[in-house]
Design a protein around this motif. Structure first.
Motif, PDB file in Angstrom:
ATOM      1  N   LEU A   1      45.737  35.860  38.665  1.00 19.98           N
ATOM      2  CA  LEU A   1      45.354  34.547  39.163  1.00 19.98           C
ATOM      3  C   LEU A   1      45.829  33.498  38.171  1.00 19.98           C
ATOM      4  CD1 LEU A   1      43.769  32.961  41.309  1.00 19.98           C
ATOM      5  CD2 LEU A   1      41.715  33.286  39.924  1.00 19.98           C
ATOM      6  N   VAL A   2      46.589  32.537  38.669  1.00 21.24           N
ATOM      7  CA  VAL A   2      47.049  31.437  37.828  1.00 21.24           C
ATOM      8  C   VAL A   2      46.382  30.160  38.325  1.00 21.24           C
ATOM      9  CG1 VAL A   2      49.023  30.111  37.014  1.00 21.24           C
ATOM     10  CG2 VAL A   2      49.259  32.572  37.411  1.00 21.24           C
TER      11      VAL A   2
ATOM     12  N   ALA B   1      38.380  28.921  39.525  1.00 22.58           N
ATOM     13  CA  ALA B   1      38.826  30.309  39.676  1.00 22.58           C
ATOM     14  C   ALA B   1      37.697  31.108  40.304  1.00 22.58           C
ATOM     15  CB  ALA B   1      39.199  30.901  38.324  1.00 22.58           C
ATOM     16  N   ARG B   2      38.046  31.886  41.306  1.00 24.74           N
ATOM     17  CA  ARG B   2      37.048  32.718  41.985  1.00 24.74           C
ATOM     18  C   ARG B   2      37.539  34.165  41.966  1.00 24.74           C
ATOM     19  NH1 ARG B   2      33.918  30.660  47.274  1.00 24.74           N
ATOM     20  NH2 ARG B   2      33.992  28.832  45.950  1.00 24.74           N
ATOM     21  N   LEU B   3      36.751  35.027  41.311  1.00 29.72           N
ATOM     22  CA  LEU B   3      37.117  36.423  41.142  1.00 29.72           C
ATOM     23  C   LEU B   3      36.150  37.272  41.965  1.00 29.72           C
ATOM     24  CD1 LEU B   3      38.096  34.769  38.605  1.00 29.72           C
ATOM     25  CD2 LEU B   3      37.832  36.860  37.298  1.00 29.72           C
ATOM     26  N   ARG B   4      36.701  38.259  42.669  1.00 25.26           N
ATOM     27  CA  ARG B   4      35.900  39.073  43.580  1.00 25.26           C
ATOM     28  C   ARG B   4      35.830  40.526  43.125  1.00 25.26           C
ATOM     29  NH1 ARG B   4      38.915  35.634  46.240  1.00 25.26           N
ATOM     30  NH2 ARG B   4      37.970  34.150  47.696  1.00 25.26           N
ATOM     31  N   CYS B   5      34.703  41.145  43.407  1.00 25.59           N
ATOM     32  CA  CYS B   5      34.502  42.541  43.014  1.00 25.59           C
ATOM     33  C   CYS B   5      33.690  43.252  44.084  1.00 25.59           C
ATOM     34  CB  CYS B   5      33.772  42.605  41.683  1.00 25.59           C
ATOM     35  SG  CYS B   5      33.177  44.262  41.251  1.00 25.59           S
TER      36      CYS B   5
ATOM     37  N   SER C   1      30.709  40.872  44.982  1.00 24.80           N
ATOM     38  CA  SER C   1      30.217  40.025  43.913  1.00 24.80           C
ATOM     39  C   SER C   1      31.312  39.018  43.566  1.00 24.80           C
ATOM     40  CB  SER C   1      29.865  40.877  42.687  1.00 24.80           C
ATOM     41  OG  SER C   1      29.491  40.058  41.600  1.00 24.80           O
ATOM     42  N   ILE C   2      30.899  37.811  43.220  1.00 24.55           N
ATOM     43  CA  ILE C   2      31.841  36.739  42.890  1.00 24.55           C
ATOM     44  C   ILE C   2      31.524  36.216  41.499  1.00 24.55           C
ATOM     45  CG2 ILE C   2      32.739  34.463  43.528  1.00 24.55           C
ATOM     46  CD1 ILE C   2      33.288  36.369  45.723  1.00 24.55           C
ATOM     47  N   LEU C   3      32.573  36.091  40.684  1.00 19.71           N
ATOM     48  CA  LEU C   3      32.459  35.368  39.413  1.00 19.71           C
ATOM     49  C   LEU C   3      33.248  34.075  39.592  1.00 19.71           C
ATOM     50  CD1 LEU C   3      31.572  35.337  36.388  1.00 19.71           C
ATOM     51  CD2 LEU C   3      33.805  36.322  35.858  1.00 19.71           C
TER      52      LEU C   3
ATOM     53  N   PHE D   1      34.786  51.089  36.171  1.00 19.13           N
ATOM     54  CA  PHE D   1      35.451  49.793  36.132  1.00 19.13           C
ATOM     55  C   PHE D   1      36.540  49.657  37.178  1.00 19.13           C
ATOM     56  CE2 PHE D   1      34.047  47.402  32.427  1.00 19.13           C
ATOM     57  CZ  PHE D   1      33.245  48.335  31.802  1.00 19.13           C
ATOM     58  N   GLY D   2      36.753  48.423  37.587  1.00 12.76           N
ATOM     59  CA  GLY D   2      37.913  48.074  38.384  1.00 12.76           C
ATOM     60  C   GLY D   2      39.120  47.834  37.506  1.00 12.76           C
ATOM     61  N   GLN D   3      40.241  47.460  38.153  1.00 13.25           N
ATOM     62  CA  GLN D   3      41.484  47.249  37.418  1.00 13.25           C
ATOM     63  C   GLN D   3      41.569  45.860  36.798  1.00 13.25           C
ATOM     64  OE1 GLN D   3      43.817  49.582  36.662  1.00 13.25           O
ATOM     65  NE2 GLN D   3      42.297  50.951  37.530  1.00 13.25           N
ATOM     66  N   GLY D   4      40.604  45.011  37.110  1.00 10.03           N
ATOM     67  CA  GLY D   4      40.547  43.721  36.447  1.00 10.03           C
ATOM     68  C   GLY D   4      41.305  42.613  37.168  1.00 10.03           C
ATOM     69  N   THR D   5      40.937  41.400  36.849  1.00  9.41           N
ATOM     70  CA  THR D   5      41.675  40.203  37.267  1.00  9.41           C
ATOM     71  C   THR D   5      42.158  39.511  36.003  1.00  9.41           C
ATOM     72  OG1 THR D   5      40.423  39.840  39.305  1.00  9.41           O
ATOM     73  CG2 THR D   5      41.548  37.928  38.346  1.00  9.41           C
ATOM     74  N   ARG D   6      43.471  39.295  35.931  1.00 14.05           N
ATOM     75  CA  ARG D   6      44.031  38.602  34.768  1.00 14.05           C
ATOM     76  C   ARG D   6      44.203  37.137  35.117  1.00 14.05           C
ATOM     77  NH1 ARG D   6      44.628  43.647  34.247  1.00 14.05           N
ATOM     78  NH2 ARG D   6      44.560  44.517  32.170  1.00 14.05           N
ATOM     79  N   LEU D   7      43.393  36.323  34.476  1.00 21.87           N
ATOM     80  CA  LEU D   7      43.392  34.890  34.727  1.00 21.87           C
ATOM     81  C   LEU D   7      44.258  34.196  33.675  1.00 21.87           C
ATOM     82  CD1 LEU D   7      42.302  32.289  36.094  1.00 21.87           C
ATOM     83  CD2 LEU D   7      40.387  32.391  34.461  1.00 21.87           C
TER      84      LEU D   7
END
Lengths: 111, 112
Positions: free
Chosen positions: B11-12, B19-23, B75-77, B103-109
């Protein structure tokens, strides 16, 4: 003092060597102990999980927990180049609200 | 059983955007944790949630950051008004019983 201490390395070994990774901790309430493997730019992968003191073996991996010394170890036998990764120890309390991580040890296995 | 699913993977955002990250946790897991990881650093706890409840947000900055885990859906961060210092990898983990986390693979912000 950090909750969990882990030597960051880096650690470099020849293929086939036995690798020993260690963590110490300060909180005697920790009951669950985990080791994760994390490849570059990937998520941590749960390798081993142990409850309380003792040993647990899974293939080439052995996890040891010594609660009296507040010391945990992960041994990797017959190490392979594919084992090259960062290894993170983690631990938690019974009904705790988070998992506490070491900073990780970077391991390279040289073919 | 699918693992923990995070999106987007990358995510850029420009400074000042949201920024909205989902899990999505593993099936049957009701405990969700968010962690942040900076290069060459360990995983730093941010927040622990169960369905519809924030249990522990002691690791989350008081301003601009919020998290939720609704009854339905992921879930949202959420990070409002992002700054360059928010650039990091954000990992979500789920657990069936608080004893071990997956763990998930992550979101790179990346904030530009």
């Amino acid at each position: 003092q950090k909750e969990v201490e882990q030597d960051p390395g880096p650690l470099s070994v020849p293929e086939g060597a036995i690798v020993s990774l260690n963590c110490t901790y300060s909180n005697s309430a920790f009951q669950y102990f985990m080791w994760y493997r994390q490849y570059s730019r990937k998520g941590p992968e749960l390798l081993m999980y142990t409850y309380s003191s003792g040993n647990k073996e899974d293939g080439r991996f052995t996890a040891q927990v010594d609660k009296s010394s507040k010391y945990i170890s992960l041994f990797i036998r017959d190490s392979q180049p594919s084992d090259s990764a960062t290894y993170l120890c983690a631990m938690s309390q019974n009904t705790g609200n988070q998992f506490y991580f070491g900073t990780g040890t970077s391991l390279t296995v040289i073919p | 059983n699918a693992g923990v699913m995070q999106n987007p993977r990358h995510l850029v955002r420009r400074r000042g955007q949201e920024a909205r990250l989902r899990c999505s946790p593993m099936k049957g897991h009701s405990h969700v944790y968010w962690y942040r990881q900076l290069p060459e650093e360990g995983l730093k706890f941010m927040v622990y949630l169960q369905k519809e409840n924030i249990i522990d947000e002691s690791g989350m900055p008081k301003e601009r950051f919020s998290a939720e885990f609704p009854k339905e859906g992921p879930s949202i961060l959420r990070i409002q008004q992002v700054v360059r210092g928010d650039s990091a990898a954000y990992f979500c983990a789920s657990s069936p019983n608080q004893e071990r986390a997956f763990f998930g693979q992550g979101t790179r912000l990346t904030v530009v």
